[in-house]
Scaffold this motif. Structure first.
Motif, short mmCIF file in Angstrom:
data_model
loop_
_atom_site.label_atom_id
_atom_site.label_comp_id
_atom_site.label_asym_id
_atom_site.label_seq_id
_atom_site.Cartn_x
_atom_site.Cartn_y
_atom_site.Cartn_z
N ILE A 76 2.53 7.17 13.22
CA ILE A 76 2.08 8.58 12.61
C ILE A 76 0.97 7.81 11.45
O ILE A 76 0.92 6.94 10.80
CB ILE A 76 3.19 9.31 11.79
N GLY A 77 -0.32 8.60 11.16
CA GLY A 77 -1.25 8.28 10.51
C GLY A 77 -1.07 8.78 9.17
O GLY A 77 -0.41 9.71 8.86
N ILE A 78 -1.28 8.00 8.20
CA ILE A 78 -1.10 8.22 6.75
C ILE A 78 -2.47 8.10 6.04
O ILE A 78 -3.40 7.17 6.42
CB ILE A 78 -0.24 7.42 6.04
N GLU A 79 -2.74 9.08 5.17
CA GLU A 79 -4.08 9.01 4.36
C GLU A 79 -3.52 8.50 3.01
O GLU A 79 -2.91 9.07 2.14
CB GLU A 79 -4.71 10.26 3.99
N VAL A 80 -4.05 7.25 2.48
CA VAL A 80 -3.68 6.65 1.32
C VAL A 80 -5.12 6.31 0.33
O VAL A 80 -5.68 5.71 0.86
CB VAL A 80 -2.84 5.23 1.23
N ASP A 81 -5.26 7.40 -0.55
CA ASP A 81 -6.22 7.25 -1.37
C ASP A 81 -6.60 5.84 -1.89
O ASP A 81 -5.81 5.02 -2.18
CB ASP A 81 -6.34 7.96 -2.48
N SER A 82 -7.79 5.19 -1.98
CA SER A 82 -7.98 3.93 -2.35
C SER A 82 -7.55 3.73 -3.87
O SER A 82 -7.34 2.52 -3.87
CB SER A 82 -9.70 3.78 -2.56
N ASP A 83 -7.46 4.58 -4.85
CA ASP A 83 -6.50 4.35 -5.99
C ASP A 83 -5.18 3.84 -5.63
O ASP A 83 -4.75 3.38 -6.75
CB ASP A 83 -6.69 5.66 -7.02
N LEU A 84 -4.54 4.04 -4.84
CA LEU A 84 -3.29 3.53 -4.23
C LEU A 84 -3.20 2.23 -3.66
O LEU A 84 -2.56 1.15 -3.92
CB LEU A 84 -2.45 4.65 -3.80
N TRP A 85 -4.08 2.40 -2.68
CA TRP A 85 -4.01 1.05 -1.64
C TRP A 85 -4.82 -0.12 -2.23
O TRP A 85 -4.24 -1.29 -2.02
CB TRP A 85 -4.52 1.33 -0.28
N ARG A 86 -5.73 0.07 -2.91
CA ARG A 86 -6.45 -1.12 -3.56
C ARG A 86 -5.71 -1.99 -4.50
O ARG A 86 -5.91 -3.22 -4.35
CB ARG A 86 -7.78 -0.63 -4.15
N PRO A 87 -5.01 -1.47 -5.37
CA PRO A 87 -4.33 -2.37 -6.25
C PRO A 87 -3.08 -3.13 -5.63
O PRO A 87 -2.73 -4.00 -6.25
CB PRO A 87 -3.74 -1.27 -7.39
N MET A 88 -2.72 -2.61 -4.61
CA MET A 88 -1.41 -3.19 -3.95
C MET A 88 -2.13 -4.17 -2.75
O MET A 88 -1.13 -4.77 -2.26
CB MET A 88 -0.68 -2.42 -3.36
N GLY A 89 -3.40 -3.89 -2.36
CA GLY A 89 -4.08 -4.79 -1.35
C GLY A 89 -3.12 -4.60 0.05
O GLY A 89 -2.94 -5.20 0.78
N LEU A 90 -2.88 -3.12 0.16
CA LEU A 90 -2.43 -2.69 1.38
C LEU A 90 -2.84 -3.42 2.93
O LEU A 90 -4.07 -3.29 3.01
CB LEU A 90 -2.35 -1.20 1.73
N LYS A 91 -1.91 -3.91 3.63
CA LYS A 91 -2.67 -4.45 4.81
C LYS A 91 -1.27 -4.24 6.01
O LYS A 91 -0.35 -4.09 5.47
CB LYS A 91 -2.71 -5.88 4.47
N ALA A 92 -1.78 -4.46 7.12
CA ALA A 92 -1.01 -4.62 8.18
C ALA A 92 0.37 -5.67 7.84
O ALA A 92 -0.04 -6.67 7.38
CB ALA A 92 -1.59 -5.05 9.58
#
Length: 132
Positions: A76-92
């Motif tokens: 499923i697609g998820i939308e994660v605002d940049s203020d959430l994914w940037r600090p954690m360095g979200l990646k595959a």
């Protein structure tokens, strides 16, 4: 005078419905989602704006703030605002838990609008949580 009264009435009516337009607060979504842990397949069947918690693995980044999440039941697609994914360095490959709302779209696949995300820290085996 009549125009002024009409303007006051219209303005008052609009202000009284503003909370309806705003939707649920992030806190309400997090509280409701804590009671609603679902699989990807289940989330795809739920009504719009249903608060949910899902866990899975990030497959890939599809566009700016959009990612694909996979569990044993599907993707499923998820939308994660940049203020959430940037600090954690979200990646595959990241194992995550997401809290958010089901977002149905006419003619397009259902997605999840994320308000809080946790990533498994492989070194400590603990969840690191990020929210807006």
């Amino acid at each position: 005078m009549k125009k002024m009264l009409l303007a006051l009435f219209v303005t008052g009516s609009m202000l009284s419905t503003t909370s309806t337009w705003a939707g649920k607060s992030d806190q309400v979504i997090m509280t409701e989602a804590a009671q609603n842990m679902v699989t990807v397949a289940e989330a795809k069947q739920l009504p719009d704006e249903t608060a949910v918690m899902l866990s899975g693995t990030i497959v890939r980044k599809t566009h700016k703030d959009h990612y694909e999440l996979k569990d044993s039941s599907g993707k499923i697609g998820i939308e994660v605002d940049s203020d959430l994914w940037r600090p954690m360095g979200l990646k595959a490959g990241d194992k995550v838990k997401v809290i958010g709302e089901v977002d149905t779209h006419t003619g397009q696949p259902t997605t999840i609008d994320v308000v809080q995300i946790g990533r498994m820290d492989n070194q400590s085996d603990k969840w690191l949580w990020f929210n807006r």
